[in-house]
Write an enzyme that holds these catalytic residues in place. Structure first.
Site, PDB file in Angstrom:
ATOM      1  N   LYS A 233      -1.565  -0.228 -13.710  1.00  0.00           N
ATOM      2  CA  LYS A 233      -0.786  -0.947 -14.606  1.00  0.00           C
ATOM      3  C   LYS A 233      -0.942  -0.553 -16.019  1.00  0.00           C
ATOM      4  O   LYS A 233      -1.735   0.211 -16.565  1.00  0.00           O
ATOM      5  CB  LYS A 233      -1.124  -2.478 -14.516  1.00  0.00           C
ATOM      6  CG  LYS A 233      -0.621  -3.000 -12.869  1.00  0.00           C
ATOM      7  CD  LYS A 233      -0.473  -4.609 -13.055  1.00  0.00           C
ATOM      8  CE  LYS A 233       0.168  -4.855 -11.586  1.00  0.00           C
ATOM      9  NZ  LYS A 233       0.010  -6.405 -11.330  1.00  0.00           N
ATOM     10  N   ARG A 265      -5.692  -6.110  -5.064  1.00  0.00           N
ATOM     11  CA  ARG A 265      -4.358  -5.394  -4.630  1.00  0.00           C
ATOM     12  C   ARG A 265      -4.487  -4.089  -5.352  1.00  0.00           C
ATOM     13  O   ARG A 265      -4.277  -3.950  -6.522  1.00  0.00           O
ATOM     14  CB  ARG A 265      -3.493  -6.253  -4.949  1.00  0.00           C
ATOM     15  CG  ARG A 265      -1.921  -5.815  -4.531  1.00  0.00           C
ATOM     16  CD  ARG A 265      -0.849  -6.704  -4.633  1.00  0.00           C
ATOM     17  NE  ARG A 265       0.393  -6.093  -4.342  1.00  0.00           N
ATOM     18  CZ  ARG A 265       1.196  -5.369  -5.129  1.00  0.00           C
ATOM     19  NH1 ARG A 265       0.969  -5.046  -6.245  1.00  0.00           N
ATOM     20  NH2 ARG A 265       2.510  -4.988  -4.249  1.00  0.00           N
TER      21      ARG A 265
HETATM   22  C1  9MG Z   1       3.834  -7.674  -6.062  1.00  0.00           C
HETATM   23  N1  9MG Z   1       2.644  -7.440  -7.018  1.00  0.00           N
HETATM   24  C2  9MG Z   1       2.686  -6.524  -8.192  1.00  0.00           C
HETATM   25  N2  9MG Z   1       1.643  -6.692  -8.806  1.00  0.00           N
HETATM   26  C3  9MG Z   1       0.925  -7.877  -8.350  1.00  0.00           C
HETATM   27  C4  9MG Z   1      -0.126  -8.485  -8.829  1.00  0.00           C
HETATM   28  O1  9MG Z   1      -0.829  -8.075  -9.782  1.00  0.00           O
HETATM   29  N3  9MG Z   1      -0.475  -9.532  -8.072  1.00  0.00           N
HETATM   30  C5  9MG Z   1       0.157  -9.951  -7.014  1.00  0.00           C
HETATM   31  N4  9MG Z   1      -0.281 -11.004  -5.987  1.00  0.00           N
HETATM   32  N5  9MG Z   1       1.308  -9.279  -6.593  1.00  0.00           N
HETATM   33  C6  9MG Z   1       1.682  -8.045  -7.095  1.00  0.00           C
END
Ligand code: 9MG
Length: 287
Positions: A233, A265
């Protein structure tokens, strides 16, 4: 792990039939499978269902214990897609993955209709960046008996990074997630099926994001599992430079795990898995 088992870091979904989260030893890795032409960092690679499933299988080999399938980009500035378009992107992938693997499948969507169709196609979990606030979303989650990730976002993807503002980011995000957990419990969803996510990068400045990771242990007080997505990110690129996205993602993920995150994730499954193995080895040495 049972054949149909789901592992979510310090949590285990005992079986896709029960979809109950219970304490476990190691954090779970949720591998990102974006079937969109325009997602964060890997857009456009997996629009074909066969290629998407191949990529999912590779992530499973590398250590993913959940696959998160998404058909609508939530990156800053992304435009919404229609329900039909989203269904056309994700349902063939979920069906194909379900027929190939018993891996727990999460559907990354904000739309109740997509949640229901994904459950029908074999999904086990809803990952909703708008925390089941769409009319009918709580009902679908309850009726289908799915596990849920409730994420915090200020605004919506189109404008969320324009000018994020908080008086106290940790308290405001916590209050929101606490209220959403209560709404789920009121709708009949057991706490064991719920995780919360502070929404790193969703309507937050770099300073907000860093503060949320540093204070992540506050979120464990909500009494449900904590999931976080920091992978590749912009806060990491802005802090370290784009050339260090992987290093920054791994360090941030491990610091989140140290503070109680149970599910990560991620895009880079093999590298995250190795980092967690090292983390677990050091913790094991302390026993
Ligand atoms: C779909 N998506 C993109 N970034 C995310 C994040 O940080 N958390 C979750 N739960 N979904 C995300």
């Amino acid at each position: 792990m049972a054949l149909l088992g789901i592992q979510l870091a310090n949590i285990e979904v005992l079986s896709t039939a029960h979809r109950v989260l219970a304490p476990l030893v190691e954090p779970a890795i949720m591998g990102i499978l974006n079937v969109t032409p325009d997602s964060f960092s890997d857009g456009g690679q997996y629009v074909d269902p066969a290629e998407a499933v191949d990529h999912a299988l590779k992530m499973i080999e590398e250590g993913a214990t959940i696959i998160d399938v998404g058909g609508e980009s939530t990156r800053p500035g992304a435009a919404p897609v229609s329900e039909l378009e989203e269904l056309n992107r994700v349902i063939p992938v979920i069906k194909r993955l379900r027929s190939t693997s018993s891996i727990p499948i999460s559907i990354d969507t904000q739309k109740p209709m997509v949640m229901a169709a994904a459950a029908q196609a074999g999904a086990d979990m809803i990952n909703d960046v708008s925390a089941l606030t769409a009319p009918g979303a709580l009902q679908v989650a309850h009726e289908r008996g799915l596990a849920i990730c409730l994420m915090h976002m200020q605004g919506s993807p189109v404008h969320m990074q324009d000018e994020p503002r908080y008086e106290d980011v940790v308290r405001e995000v916590l209050d929101f997630l606490k209220a959403r957990v209560a709404a789920c419990v009121d709708a009949g969803i057991p706490r064991e099926r719920i995780c919360v996510d502070p929404g790193f990068g969703f309507g937050k400045t770099v300073a907000h994001n860093l503060k949320l990771v540093n204070d992540l242990s506050s979120f464990c007080a909500l009494g449900v599992a904590v999931l976080i997505g920091v992978s590749r990110k912009s806060t990491i690129a802005k802090t370290l430079g784009k050339q260090h996205l992987l290093t920054g993602s791994l360090v941030t993920a491990l610091m989140a795990v140290e503070r109680g995150a149970s599910v990560l994730r991620v895009h880079d499954v093999a590298e995250t898995s190795a980092a967690l193995t090292m983390w677990a080895a050091i913790r094991g040495a302390a026993l």
